[in-house]
Design an enzyme around this catalytic site. Structure first.
Site, short mmCIF file in Angstrom:
data_model
loop_
_atom_site.label_atom_id
_atom_site.label_comp_id
_atom_site.label_asym_id
_atom_site.label_seq_id
_atom_site.Cartn_x
_atom_site.Cartn_y
_atom_site.Cartn_z
N HIS A 85 44.16 41.50 54.25
CA HIS A 85 43.84 41.35 52.84
C HIS A 85 44.57 40.15 52.27
O HIS A 85 45.58 39.70 52.82
CB HIS A 85 44.32 42.56 52.02
CG HIS A 85 43.91 43.89 52.53
ND1 HIS A 85 42.92 44.64 51.94
CD2 HIS A 85 44.39 44.64 53.57
CE1 HIS A 85 42.79 45.79 52.58
NE2 HIS A 85 43.67 45.81 53.57
N TYR A 86 44.11 39.63 51.12
CA TYR A 86 44.97 38.81 50.28
C TYR A 86 45.26 39.61 49.01
O TYR A 86 44.51 40.50 48.62
CB TYR A 86 44.41 37.44 49.97
CG TYR A 86 43.07 37.35 49.26
CD1 TYR A 86 42.79 38.06 48.10
CD2 TYR A 86 42.08 36.50 49.75
CE1 TYR A 86 41.58 37.94 47.44
CE2 TYR A 86 40.86 36.38 49.11
CZ TYR A 86 40.62 37.10 47.96
OH TYR A 86 39.42 36.99 47.31
N THR A 87 46.39 39.30 48.38
CA THR A 87 46.83 40.10 47.24
C THR A 87 46.10 39.77 45.95
O THR A 87 46.05 40.58 45.04
CB THR A 87 48.34 39.91 47.01
OG1 THR A 87 48.60 38.51 46.79
CG2 THR A 87 49.14 40.40 48.21
N GLU A 95 48.80 42.94 53.83
CA GLU A 95 48.52 42.12 52.65
C GLU A 95 49.22 40.77 52.79
O GLU A 95 50.42 40.72 53.12
CB GLU A 95 49.01 42.82 51.37
CG GLU A 95 48.26 44.08 51.01
CD GLU A 95 47.03 43.80 50.14
OE1 GLU A 95 46.77 42.62 49.85
OE2 GLU A 95 46.36 44.78 49.78
N HIS A 114 39.09 42.70 54.99
CA HIS A 114 38.65 43.68 54.01
C HIS A 114 37.17 43.47 53.68
O HIS A 114 36.41 44.42 53.51
CB HIS A 114 39.51 43.54 52.74
CG HIS A 114 39.51 44.75 51.88
ND1 HIS A 114 40.12 44.78 50.64
CD2 HIS A 114 38.98 45.99 52.05
CE1 HIS A 114 39.96 45.98 50.11
NE2 HIS A 114 39.27 46.73 50.92
N ASP A 140 38.27 39.46 50.50
CA ASP A 140 39.50 39.04 51.17
C ASP A 140 39.47 39.33 52.68
O ASP A 140 38.80 40.27 53.09
CB ASP A 140 40.73 39.68 50.51
CG ASP A 140 40.62 41.19 50.35
OD1 ASP A 140 39.54 41.69 50.02
OD2 ASP A 140 41.64 41.87 50.56
#
Length: 207
Positions: free
Chosen positions: A5-7, A70, A108, A118
Site C-alpha cells: 500500500h501507500y499511505t 504500508e 492493494h 495503491d
C-alpha cells in the site's frame, strides 16, 4: 500473501498516528518511512485491517490471509531508494519465513480494482521482480484474442466480479503504467505471459 500500500498522507508520522488510532478502524503489519525506517505495528500472526473489501484468486477475506505493508508516500511522488531497499529486505525475510511465493505479493489495487489505486503507477514492481520478490511478464508475442482478457485476469487472480475496465486499469497501474485507451493486444499478451507462469486458478474448462 503480502499486500503493498501507500499511505496517501503527507508524512510517515501522520500515517502512523492514523494506523494506531482505533476510531479509524485501519491498521497494517508494517509501515516503512521514506528514510527506510521500518515500524512494526501489528504482529505478523495477527489480523490487520489493511485490505478491506476485495479478493485475490479464491481468497475473499484478504485481511485474514495476508501481511500488509504500508509505504509512506502521498501517491504522487517516487518511492525513495532507502524506502525501496528497506522494503526489499523486509519482503525477502517475510517470504522466506512464511514460504510465500513471489506471485503472492500484490498491490492493494490488484485485489480491489476500481476501489483502490495503491501502491500506484510510480511504484517499481519490475525492481522487486528482479529480486524475486514479485513477478514481471515476458514480452513474448502472442495471438491471444482480446476476448480472452476476462478469463486470463481471473486466472491470474483478479476478482471475477469486478468490471473489466476496472481490472484493466488495475493491471495497467502495475504492468503498463503509461498505457491508456481501450484494451489492446499488448495488454492481453502481457497477461497471457503472466498466466502461463503464475496461474492462481486453472483456466476455464481445465481439470
Amino acid at each position: 500473501m503480502v499486500v503493498l500500500h501507500y499511505t496517501a498522507m503527507e508524512s510517515c508520522e501522520a500515517a502512523a498516528e492514523r494506523l494506531c488510532d482505533p476510531q479509524f478502524e485501519v491498521s497494517a503489519h508494517y509501515l516503512i518511512a521514506e528514510n527506510g525506517d521500518i515500524h512494526q505495528l501489528v504482529d505478523e500472526m495477527a489480523r490487520a485491517w489493511h485490505a478491506g473489501r476485495g479478493s485475490w484468486g479464491n481468497v475473499t477475506d484478504v485481511n485474514s490471509h495476508s501481511i500488509g505493508i504500508e509505504l509512506a508516500n502521498t501517491g504522487f511522488h517516487p518511492f525513495p531508494e532507502p524506502q525501496m531497499a528497506a522494503l526489499e529486505t523486509l519482503l525477502a525475510d517475510i517470504l522466506r519465513r512464511h514460504d510465500i511465493a513471489p506471485e503472492r505479493v500484490i498491490g492493494h489495487s490488484d485485489m480491489a480494482p476500481g476501489r483502490k489505486s495503491d501502491p500506484g503507477s510510480r511504484f517499481d514492481w519490475k525492481r522487486l521482480a528482479h529480486k524475486h520478490l514479485s513477478v514481471w511478464p515476458t514480452d513474448a508475442p502472442t495471438n491471444t484474442p482480446l476476448s480472452s482478457f476476462p478469463n486470463l485476469a481471473t486466472c491470474f487472480g483478479y476478482p471475477n466480479d469486478a468490471a473489466q475496465d476496472d481490472i484493466l486499469n488495475a493491471f495497467r497501474l502495475r504492468f503498463r503504467p503509461n498505457a491508456s485507451g481501450p484494451l489492446a493486444k499488448q495488454d492481453v499478451a502481457i497477461l497471457a505471459s503472466l498466466v502461463a507462469r503464475y496461474p492462481i486458478d486453472p483456466p476455464a474448462g481445465d481439470a
